[in-house]
Design an enzyme around this catalytic site. Sequence first.
Site, short mmCIF file in Angstrom:
data_model
loop_
_atom_site.label_atom_id
_atom_site.label_comp_id
_atom_site.label_asym_id
_atom_site.label_seq_id
_atom_site.Cartn_x
_atom_site.Cartn_y
_atom_site.Cartn_z
N GLU A 90 0.81 -1.21 0.00
CA GLU A 90 0.00 0.00 0.00
C GLU A 90 0.85 1.27 0.00
O GLU A 90 1.84 1.37 0.71
CB GLU A 90 -0.93 0.01 1.21
CG GLU A 90 -1.91 -1.15 1.27
CD GLU A 90 -2.94 -1.12 0.14
OE1 GLU A 90 -3.06 -0.07 -0.54
OE2 GLU A 90 -3.63 -2.14 -0.04
N ARG A 100 -18.12 -0.87 5.30
CA ARG A 100 -19.18 -1.59 4.57
C ARG A 100 -19.84 -2.62 5.45
O ARG A 100 -21.04 -2.92 5.31
CB ARG A 100 -18.57 -2.26 3.32
CG ARG A 100 -19.55 -3.11 2.52
CD ARG A 100 -18.87 -3.82 1.36
NE ARG A 100 -17.83 -4.74 1.80
CZ ARG A 100 -18.06 -5.99 2.21
NH1 ARG A 100 -19.30 -6.46 2.30
NH2 ARG A 100 -17.05 -6.77 2.57
N CYS A 153 -8.28 -2.22 8.15
CA CYS A 153 -6.92 -2.23 7.61
C CYS A 153 -6.41 -0.81 7.40
O CYS A 153 -5.33 -0.44 7.86
CB CYS A 153 -6.87 -3.01 6.30
SG CYS A 153 -7.00 -4.80 6.50
N HIS A 179 -1.49 -5.69 1.92
CA HIS A 179 -2.69 -6.52 1.82
C HIS A 179 -2.35 -7.82 1.11
O HIS A 179 -1.56 -7.82 0.15
CB HIS A 179 -3.78 -5.80 1.02
CG HIS A 179 -4.75 -5.05 1.87
ND1 HIS A 179 -4.95 -3.68 1.76
CD2 HIS A 179 -5.59 -5.46 2.86
CE1 HIS A 179 -5.87 -3.30 2.63
NE2 HIS A 179 -6.28 -4.36 3.31
#
Length: 227
Positions: A90, A100, A153, A179
């Site tokens: 990342e 979500r 995360c 990730h």
Amino acid sequence: MRTVLLTGFEPFESEPVNPSWEAVRALDGERFGSAPGDPDGPDAAIVVARQLPCVFGAANDAMADLLDALRPVLVIAVGQAGGRPEMSVERVAINVDDARIADNAGAQPVDVRIAEDGPAAYFASLPIKAIVRDMRAAGVPASVSQTAGTFVCNHVFYGLMHLLATQGVPAGVRGGFIHIPYLPEQAARHPGQPSLALATMIDGIRRAVATALATTTDICEQGGQTH
């Protein structure tokens, strides 16, 4: 001896396993940079792996405690990204929680700032492109990612970088986030989703640690996307 902190998460969203924890705990106690006959020399580093809760707030509190207790020179947080086909190193963490799904404590923050006094974003201080290069050279599928999402995360990634920027940890400590995909046994429960073998993910993280310890200035090569 220098300490490298690797963190993974507990399982979430009804998954029985989280590959991030399975991968980092396999490296717990592994040494890097030890010279023959001098395993505790100035360049030596040892990995300490710790599990974080998949809970907003509590995960960053746990990270702060680990930084204070371990005083690492390098921190790489790792998390699951089901649906991604490769290891994603990342680039940037953003200052927002927009969940979500609920976390493991039932919280589902929407449009909430992670740090009220923090900037909109932080860049990783890892040599992200050198890490991707070295992962690929070792046969590990990898790429630079431009988004860590807006779940726990990213919450931890942003929280880590905010701590490194503001809390007086030793100068020069670098941090970032990787990730990783589903394990094959997870993908079997999610038809059509990609996966990587655990051994491949362990090797990828091992390469990331070695490259980050050895590389002070990142390489300059294409790592972006058009969308």
